[in-house]
Design an enzyme around this catalytic site. Structure first.
Site, PDB file in Angstrom:
ATOM      1  N   SER A 153      28.595  23.188  59.376  1.00 17.45           N
ATOM      2  CA  SER A 153      29.613  22.750  58.419  1.00 17.45           C
ATOM      3  C   SER A 153      29.409  21.304  58.006  1.00 17.45           C
ATOM      4  O   SER A 153      29.866  20.897  56.937  1.00 17.45           O
ATOM      5  CB  SER A 153      31.000  22.871  59.051  1.00 17.45           C
ATOM      6  N   HIS A 177      25.411  27.429  53.813  1.00 18.72           N
ATOM      7  CA  HIS A 177      26.742  27.278  54.418  1.00 18.72           C
ATOM      8  C   HIS A 177      27.733  28.260  53.800  1.00 18.72           C
ATOM      9  O   HIS A 177      28.069  28.150  52.612  1.00 18.72           O
ATOM     10  CB  HIS A 177      27.216  25.822  54.218  1.00 18.72           C
ATOM     11  N   GLU A 201      27.190  27.091  50.029  1.00 14.21           N
ATOM     12  CA  GLU A 201      26.553  25.809  49.726  1.00 14.21           C
ATOM     13  C   GLU A 201      25.108  25.863  50.232  1.00 14.21           C
ATOM     14  O   GLU A 201      24.884  26.104  51.423  1.00 14.21           O
ATOM     15  CB  GLU A 201      27.302  24.661  50.414  1.00 14.21           C
ATOM     16  N   ASN A 252      33.731  20.497  52.702  1.00 10.06           N
ATOM     17  CA  ASN A 252      34.339  19.885  53.890  1.00 10.06           C
ATOM     18  C   ASN A 252      34.475  18.369  53.755  1.00 10.06           C
ATOM     19  O   ASN A 252      35.371  17.775  54.359  1.00 10.06           O
ATOM     20  CB  ASN A 252      33.560  20.268  55.144  1.00 10.06           C
TER      21      ASN A 252
HETATM   22  N1  LIG Z   1      34.998  28.584  61.402  1.00 13.47           N
HETATM   23  C1  LIG Z   1      34.761  28.328  60.126  1.00 13.47           C
HETATM   24  O1  LIG Z   1      35.690  28.358  59.295  1.00 13.47           O
HETATM   25  C2  LIG Z   1      33.362  28.009  59.677  1.00 13.47           C
HETATM   26  C3  LIG Z   1      33.053  28.080  58.316  1.00 13.47           C
HETATM   27  C4  LIG Z   1      31.747  27.807  57.905  1.00 13.47           C
HETATM   28  C5  LIG Z   1      30.780  27.456  58.842  1.00 13.47           C
HETATM   29  N2  LIG Z   1      31.130  27.384  60.153  1.00 13.47           N
HETATM   30  C6  LIG Z   1      30.079  27.025  61.121  1.00 13.47           C
HETATM   31  O2  LIG Z   1      29.623  28.224  61.725  1.00 13.47           O
HETATM   32  C7  LIG Z   1      29.141  27.921  63.058  1.00 13.47           C
HETATM   33  C8  LIG Z   1      29.827  28.860  64.050  1.00 13.47           C
HETATM   34  O3  LIG Z   1      31.244  28.707  63.921  1.00 13.47           O
HETATM   35  P1  LIG Z   1      32.260  29.888  64.281  1.00 13.47           P
HETATM   36  O4  LIG Z   1      33.517  29.576  63.555  1.00 13.47           O
HETATM   37  O5  LIG Z   1      31.606  31.216  64.133  1.00 13.47           O
HETATM   38  O6  LIG Z   1      32.507  29.569  65.839  1.00 13.47           O
HETATM   39  P2  LIG Z   1      32.841  30.575  67.033  1.00 13.47           P
HETATM   40  O7  LIG Z   1      33.485  29.715  68.080  1.00 13.47           O
HETATM   41  O8  LIG Z   1      33.556  31.774  66.559  1.00 13.47           O
HETATM   42  O9  LIG Z   1      31.396  31.048  67.529  1.00 13.47           O
HETATM   43  C9  LIG Z   1      30.498  30.139  68.108  1.00 13.47           C
HETATM   44  C10 LIG Z   1      29.252  30.880  68.589  1.00 13.47           C
HETATM   45  O10 LIG Z   1      28.403  29.920  69.226  1.00 13.47           O
HETATM   46  C11 LIG Z   1      27.983  30.457  70.474  1.00 13.47           C
HETATM   47  N3  LIG Z   1      27.749  29.355  71.396  1.00 13.47           N
HETATM   48  C12 LIG Z   1      28.671  28.542  71.959  1.00 13.47           C
HETATM   49  N4  LIG Z   1      28.062  27.665  72.760  1.00 13.47           N
HETATM   50  C13 LIG Z   1      26.733  27.920  72.687  1.00 13.47           C
HETATM   51  C14 LIG Z   1      25.589  27.372  73.304  1.00 13.47           C
HETATM   52  N5  LIG Z   1      25.699  26.360  74.158  1.00 13.47           N
HETATM   53  N6  LIG Z   1      24.379  27.904  72.986  1.00 13.47           N
HETATM   54  C15 LIG Z   1      24.263  28.926  72.115  1.00 13.47           C
HETATM   55  N7  LIG Z   1      25.320  29.505  71.509  1.00 13.47           N
HETATM   56  C16 LIG Z   1      26.522  28.992  71.801  1.00 13.47           C
HETATM   57  C17 LIG Z   1      29.129  31.331  70.941  1.00 13.47           C
HETATM   58  O11 LIG Z   1      28.682  32.268  71.890  1.00 13.47           O
HETATM   59  C18 LIG Z   1      29.535  31.982  69.616  1.00 13.47           C
HETATM   60  O12 LIG Z   1      28.685  33.081  69.319  1.00 13.47           O
HETATM   61  C19 LIG Z   1      29.429  26.444  63.283  1.00 13.47           C
HETATM   62  O13 LIG Z   1      28.279  25.708  62.981  1.00 13.47           O
HETATM   63  C20 LIG Z   1      30.531  26.144  62.275  1.00 13.47           C
HETATM   64  O14 LIG Z   1      30.582  24.800  61.885  1.00 13.47           O
HETATM   65  C21 LIG Z   1      32.393  27.675  60.611  1.00 13.47           C
END
Ligand SMILES: NC(=O)c1ccc[n+]([C@@H]2O[C@H](COP(=O)([O-])OP(=O)(O)OC[C@H]3O[C@@H](n4cnc5c(N)ncnc54)[C@H](O)[C@@H]3O)[C@@H](O)[C@H]2O)c1
Length: 304
Positions: A137, A158, A170, A208
């Protein structure tokens, strides 16, 4: 030229061309990984999702099944289409199974060191042509690109939450990303049915960078007891026409992810509006991470 189109002189050796991606690897089985898997499978790509455990990888299929069943019930998808979509998604706990994918989208926790290590491993595993994309993000895409031996084939792609419903993607080239990689990623986003924009590698990209200072201010407002959480959300929905209030939106994004986004913005911009509100930090420490755990600013029923 339309987005995604490229001139023959832009095509470099060892590079997958626009429209040639057939299979998508997703590293990360959280909320966004599951959503991106649904988008890609519905668009006809073969998808393989890597989770760290059997249970987290399996949960992706359960979530997908539930989401597709909902769409069938609503009459937006036929049962056959739902079955075909589900049939295109495999899960694994072995990163090596992503070796042959045309593109791998990493979507693990918003932590630079964790993502760097993952990119290093993917770089060693994946074929020369594979594009390595990050769904970060806010983190610097260049840091992830330089963790690999293919900095020309790494970029940000993204997605927005919930990925199946939000049209925007993005596309974020790092300083090292080749024009051909950008063209292929833009075409990939179009093939997913998304509306891509291109943005320079800067903290928070477009959305963001603009959104999070506002969300952070909403937490500060709540913290200062200027208004209740319900009234803050009602005010921004009713007064600005936003579909969600800021505190509801933070719960949807996840408070841990939101804190990481603000920290990355603050590190790059050094602006007070990006310094995370103390309440946000304390809620993350308390593991009140939002919808995904059932407790954030609001309380939610359990999900799959
Ligand atoms: N939540 C949102 O609205 C959103 C939107 C766009 C992008 N993102 C990005 O997407 C990515 C994931 O976010 P999310 O919302 O799916 O989070 P989430 O908490 O739902 O999932 C996180 C994932 O990361 C894994 N993980 C955690 N620690 C880890 C480690 N040490 N090594 C390997 N894997 C690990 C977990 O097992 C899980 O599969 C992030 O980079 C976030 O910034 C999130």
């Amino acid at each position: 030229m339309k987005p995604g189109q490229m001139r023959p002189d832009q095509i470099e050796p060892g590079q997958i061309k626009p429209g040639q991606i057939k299979s998508v690897g997703i590293a990360g089985s959280g909320m966004m990984g599951a959503g991106i898997a649904e988008v890609a499978a519905k668009a006809g790509f073969e998808v393989i999702v890597r989770g760290r455990s059997e249970s987290s990888a399996g949960a992706v299929l359960l979530r997908l099944d539930k989401s597709l069943a909902f769409q069938v019930d609503k009459g937006n998808l036929s049962r056959d289409e739902a079955d075909e979509t589900l049939g295109r998604v495999r899960t694994t706990t072995d990163l090596e199974d992503l070796e042959l994918c045309g593109i791998v989208v990493e979507s693990v926790v918003e932590d630079l060191e964790v993502k760097r290590q993952l990119l290093r491993e993917l770089d060693l595993i994946c074929g020369e042509e594979t594009i390595l994309a990050t769904n970060t993000s806010t983190l610097p895409v260049i840091d992830l690109a330089m963790s690999t031996h293919r900095p020309d084939r790494v970029l940000g792609v993204h997605f927005f939450n919930p990925a199946p419903r939000m049209p925007l993607v993005e596309v974020v080239p790092a300083l090292t990303t080749s024009d051909g990689t950008v063209a292929t990623a833009l075409q990939f986003a179009l093939d997913l049915g998304k509306d891509p924009v291109t943005v320079k590698d800067n903290a928070g990209f477009i959305v963001n960078a603009l959104l999070f200072p506002y969300l952070n201010n909403a937490v500060r407002m709540l913290e200062s007891s200027i208004a209740s959480k319900e009234d803050i959300d009602t005010a921004m929905r009713g007064g600005c026409g936003y579909p969600m209030g800021p505190l509801e939106l933070l719960d949807l994004v996840g408070l841990d992810t939101s804190l990481a986004i603000l920290q990355a913005l603050e590190e790059e911009r050094h602006e007070p509006c990006c310094a995370p509100a103390p309440l946000l930090k304390r809620m993350v420490t308390a593991q009140h991470l939002g919808r995904k755990v059932g407790q954030g600013f609001y309380t939610y029923p359990p999900t799959v």
